[in-house]
Design an enzyme around this catalytic site. Structure first.
Site, short mmCIF file in Angstrom:
data_model
loop_
_atom_site.label_atom_id
_atom_site.label_comp_id
_atom_site.label_asym_id
_atom_site.label_seq_id
_atom_site.Cartn_x
_atom_site.Cartn_y
_atom_site.Cartn_z
N ARG A 171 0.80 -1.22 0.00
CA ARG A 171 0.00 0.00 0.00
C ARG A 171 0.83 1.27 0.00
O ARG A 171 0.28 2.37 0.00
CB ARG A 171 -0.93 0.00 1.23
CG ARG A 171 -2.05 -1.00 1.18
CD ARG A 171 -3.10 -0.63 0.16
NE ARG A 171 -3.78 0.60 0.51
CZ ARG A 171 -4.89 0.66 1.26
NH1 ARG A 171 -5.43 -0.46 1.73
NH2 ARG A 171 -5.45 1.82 1.53
N HIS A 221 16.31 -10.16 4.16
CA HIS A 221 16.81 -10.72 2.90
C HIS A 221 16.48 -9.73 1.78
O HIS A 221 15.47 -9.89 1.09
CB HIS A 221 16.18 -12.08 2.63
CG HIS A 221 16.76 -12.82 1.48
ND1 HIS A 221 16.93 -14.18 1.47
CD2 HIS A 221 17.21 -12.40 0.26
CE1 HIS A 221 17.46 -14.57 0.32
NE2 HIS A 221 17.63 -13.50 -0.43
N GLU A 238 20.85 -11.69 4.78
CA GLU A 238 21.04 -12.82 3.88
C GLU A 238 20.69 -12.42 2.46
O GLU A 238 19.88 -11.51 2.23
CB GLU A 238 20.21 -14.03 4.32
CG GLU A 238 18.71 -13.80 4.33
CD GLU A 238 17.94 -15.04 4.80
OE1 GLU A 238 18.47 -15.81 5.61
OE2 GLU A 238 16.79 -15.20 4.34
N GLY A 271 10.57 -16.80 9.21
CA GLY A 271 9.82 -15.62 8.82
C GLY A 271 8.39 -15.93 8.43
O GLY A 271 7.46 -15.62 9.16
N HIS A 281 14.07 -22.20 6.66
CA HIS A 281 13.16 -22.29 5.52
C HIS A 281 12.03 -23.28 5.84
O HIS A 281 12.25 -24.48 5.95
CB HIS A 281 13.86 -22.71 4.23
CG HIS A 281 13.11 -22.22 3.02
ND1 HIS A 281 13.35 -20.99 2.43
CD2 HIS A 281 12.11 -22.77 2.30
CE1 HIS A 281 12.54 -20.80 1.41
NE2 HIS A 281 11.77 -21.87 1.31
#
Length: 248
Positions: A18, A43, A70, A213, A190
């Protein structure tokens, strides 16, 4: 206890959808630390579709826990990391158009390139971690180029956890044992989640840090950010049963 680094890329994705500064990425990072996270991971990608390069500079001024940057070490990324001097840089071989990281380095094929990168960052006092698949040869290659740590790419573990968690974890245990044997430290990340994190942490010897994350931010939509971080921390502690059992 394995340390939890919260990857805040998804917060930036929401903000960028947004424009403006809602949610405030810097404030979320500070809140993650206040709620118990022991590190913040970002990242940045070349198209800045979530984390912007300016975000990394802004975060460096306020993050008091371990800061982990990263990404694919192109020239701009290298310049950014050397300017910011985070505690840790994690080298990830993702293509510019990749939706998310989907493979680790071939540390044998790219040995010369990785060795130069490791030397470049270590000369500035930055710990280097190389993103690798759960392959003992890749662990050996990371050690050979002088990396301080590896980060195990855990998507294959997460994908097969429900079907057969013992089979899913096996190559990661072997890779971790090889890392322990060689004296290279160990991170992982991951698709780790409340469902599969505790078992992974219990089975992997010498695990220093997990970077999480997507799943964590998704869980926070239901449980709240503070509560979610505490739930993940309990998955990394021997004091409590599984993640969802820790909900308060």
């Amino acid at each position: 206890m394995t340390r939890l680094s919260v990857n805040i890329n998804k917060i930036a994705t929401i903000r960028n959808a947004r424009g403006g500064n809602n949610p405030n990425l810097v404030q979320v990072a500070l809140d993650c630390e206040r709620f118990g996270a022991q590190g913040i991971t970002v990242h940045p990608r070349p198209d800045e579709r979530h984390i912007r390069y300016q975000d990394v500079l802004d975060l460096k001024e306020v993050v008091t826990t371990e800061f982990n940057i990263e990404g694919n070490p192109d020239e701009r990324f290298i310049e950014l990391v050397k300017r910011v001097k985070p505690e840790q840089v994690t080298l990830v071989p993702d293509a510019p158009d990749a939706i998310t990281s989907n493979a680790g380095w071939d540390t044998i094929r790219h040995a010369d390139h990785l060795r130069r990168l490791v030397d470049t960052f270590q000369s500035d006092g930055i710990r280097v971690s190389i993103f690798v698949d759960a392959d003992e040869r890749m662990v050996e290659g990371a050690k050979a180029v002088g990396s301080d740590r590896i980060e195990l790419y855990t998507e294959p573990y997460a994908a097969h956890y429900v079907d057969n968690r013992d089979m899913a974890i096996a190559p990661f245990v072997r890779a971790a044992r090889k890392a322990n044997e060689l004296g290279i430290e160990l991170n992982a990340g991951h698709d780790l989640s409340l469902e599969n994190l505790r078992f992974f942490d219990e089975q992997i010897p010498g695990l220093k840090e997990v970077s999480i994350g997507h799943a964590l931010i998704c869980d926070a939509l239901y449980f709240g950010l503070e509560n979610t971080i505490q739930m993940y921390l309990r998955c990394l502690s021997s004091e409590a049963p599984g993640g969802l059992a820790g909900l308060h």
